[in-house]
Motif scaffolding. Structure first.
Motif, short mmCIF file in Angstrom:
data_model
loop_
_atom_site.label_atom_id
_atom_site.label_comp_id
_atom_site.label_asym_id
_atom_site.label_seq_id
_atom_site.Cartn_x
_atom_site.Cartn_y
_atom_site.Cartn_z
N VAL A 114 25.48 -19.29 -14.71
CA VAL A 114 26.89 -18.95 -14.49
C VAL A 114 27.33 -17.86 -15.46
CG1 VAL A 114 29.25 -19.83 -14.68
CG2 VAL A 114 27.53 -21.16 -13.47
N PHE A 115 27.00 -18.02 -16.74
CA PHE A 115 27.34 -17.01 -17.74
C PHE A 115 26.69 -15.67 -17.40
CE2 PHE A 115 28.01 -20.48 -21.10
CZ PHE A 115 29.38 -20.49 -20.89
N ALA A 116 25.41 -15.71 -17.02
CA ALA A 116 24.69 -14.47 -16.68
C ALA A 116 25.32 -13.80 -15.46
CB ALA A 116 23.22 -14.78 -16.43
N ALA A 117 25.63 -14.56 -14.43
CA ALA A 117 26.21 -13.98 -13.21
C ALA A 117 27.55 -13.31 -13.50
CB ALA A 117 26.37 -15.06 -12.14
N ASP A 118 28.37 -13.97 -14.29
CA ASP A 118 29.68 -13.40 -14.63
C ASP A 118 29.52 -12.11 -15.43
OD1 ASP A 118 32.57 -13.50 -14.76
OD2 ASP A 118 32.31 -13.98 -16.88
N THR A 119 28.65 -12.12 -16.41
CA THR A 119 28.42 -10.93 -17.25
C THR A 119 27.84 -9.78 -16.43
OG1 THR A 119 28.06 -12.34 -19.17
CG2 THR A 119 27.26 -10.08 -19.33
N ILE A 120 26.86 -10.08 -15.60
CA ILE A 120 26.23 -9.03 -14.79
C ILE A 120 27.24 -8.42 -13.83
CG2 ILE A 120 24.53 -8.60 -12.98
CD1 ILE A 120 22.74 -10.69 -14.44
N SER A 121 28.00 -9.25 -13.13
CA SER A 121 28.95 -8.69 -12.14
C SER A 121 29.98 -7.79 -12.82
CB SER A 121 29.64 -9.81 -11.36
OG SER A 121 30.47 -10.59 -12.19
N ARG A 122 30.50 -8.21 -13.93
CA ARG A 122 31.51 -7.42 -14.64
C ARG A 122 30.91 -6.11 -15.18
NH1 ARG A 122 32.54 -10.77 -18.65
NH2 ARG A 122 31.15 -9.66 -20.04
N ASP A 123 29.78 -6.21 -15.85
CA ASP A 123 29.20 -5.03 -16.50
C ASP A 123 28.63 -4.02 -15.51
OD1 ASP A 123 29.93 -6.23 -18.85
OD2 ASP A 123 27.89 -6.79 -19.46
N VAL A 124 27.98 -4.50 -14.45
CA VAL A 124 27.41 -3.58 -13.46
C VAL A 124 28.53 -2.83 -12.73
CG1 VAL A 124 26.12 -3.47 -11.28
CG2 VAL A 124 25.21 -4.77 -13.21
N ALA A 125 29.61 -3.52 -12.43
CA ALA A 125 30.75 -2.84 -11.80
C ALA A 125 31.31 -1.77 -12.72
CB ALA A 125 31.83 -3.86 -11.42
N ARG A 126 31.44 -2.07 -14.00
CA ARG A 126 31.94 -1.07 -14.96
C ARG A 126 31.00 0.11 -15.09
NH1 ARG A 126 34.01 -5.08 -19.78
NH2 ARG A 126 35.89 -5.79 -18.72
N ILE A 127 29.71 -0.16 -15.13
CA ILE A 127 28.73 0.93 -15.24
C ILE A 127 28.86 1.87 -14.05
CG2 ILE A 127 26.26 1.47 -15.08
CD1 ILE A 127 25.77 -1.08 -16.81
N HIS A 128 28.93 1.33 -12.84
CA HIS A 128 29.00 2.18 -11.65
C HIS A 128 30.36 2.86 -11.51
CE1 HIS A 128 25.15 1.70 -9.58
NE2 HIS A 128 25.12 0.51 -10.15
#
Length: 130
Positions: free
Chosen positions: A28-42
């Motif tokens: 759950v922690f990983a999914a939340d972090t990945i979704s937020r950070d990948v969206a910001r990167i793109h």
């Protein structure tokens, strides 16, 4: 004697439940972090190829940090093409299959549980295009 048998019968499933819930919470922690950070990167990187490479490396790092297998877990969608176009929105959906400890040979490496997260980031409409 009965106390020892009863304690073992209750302790082993309880420990297994704690380990499984720990894996689910890590995912759950990983999914939340990945979704937020990948969206910001793109949303911030004007070069789509570089953004994809950075997002892939970041996703791999987060999954490794949480003890999860490194697989393709993020789906990116953009309202504009390219993603970082001013005024657009970048949306990311993440789905991570959670391995169940000790049951890999029976259930497969992914297990019966999957967690997910999604995040959308607006691209600054006043940013300078590349």
């Amino acid at each position: 004697m009965e106390f020892v048998v009863l304690s073992a019968a209750l302790l082993i499933p309880t420990l297994y439940l704690v380990l499984t819930l720990g894996n689910v919470q890590a995912a759950v922690f990983a999914a939340d972090t990945i979704s937020r950070d990948v969206a910001r990167i793109h949303a911030t990187d004007t070069d789509p190829e570089r953004a994809a490479q950075r997002a892939a490396r970041h996703t791999e790092m987060i999954l490794e940090d949480h003890g999860l297998p490194a697989t393709e877990v993020a789906t990116i969608s953009c309202s504009e093409d390219p993603c970082a176009s001013p005024g657009g929105t970048v949306s990311v959906r993440v789905r991570i299959p959670v391995p169940v400890p000790g049951l890999g040979p029976i259930l497969g490496e992914t297990g019966p549980v999957a967690v997910g997260a999604s995040h959308a980031v607006p691209v600054d409409q006043h940013r300078a295009g590349s």
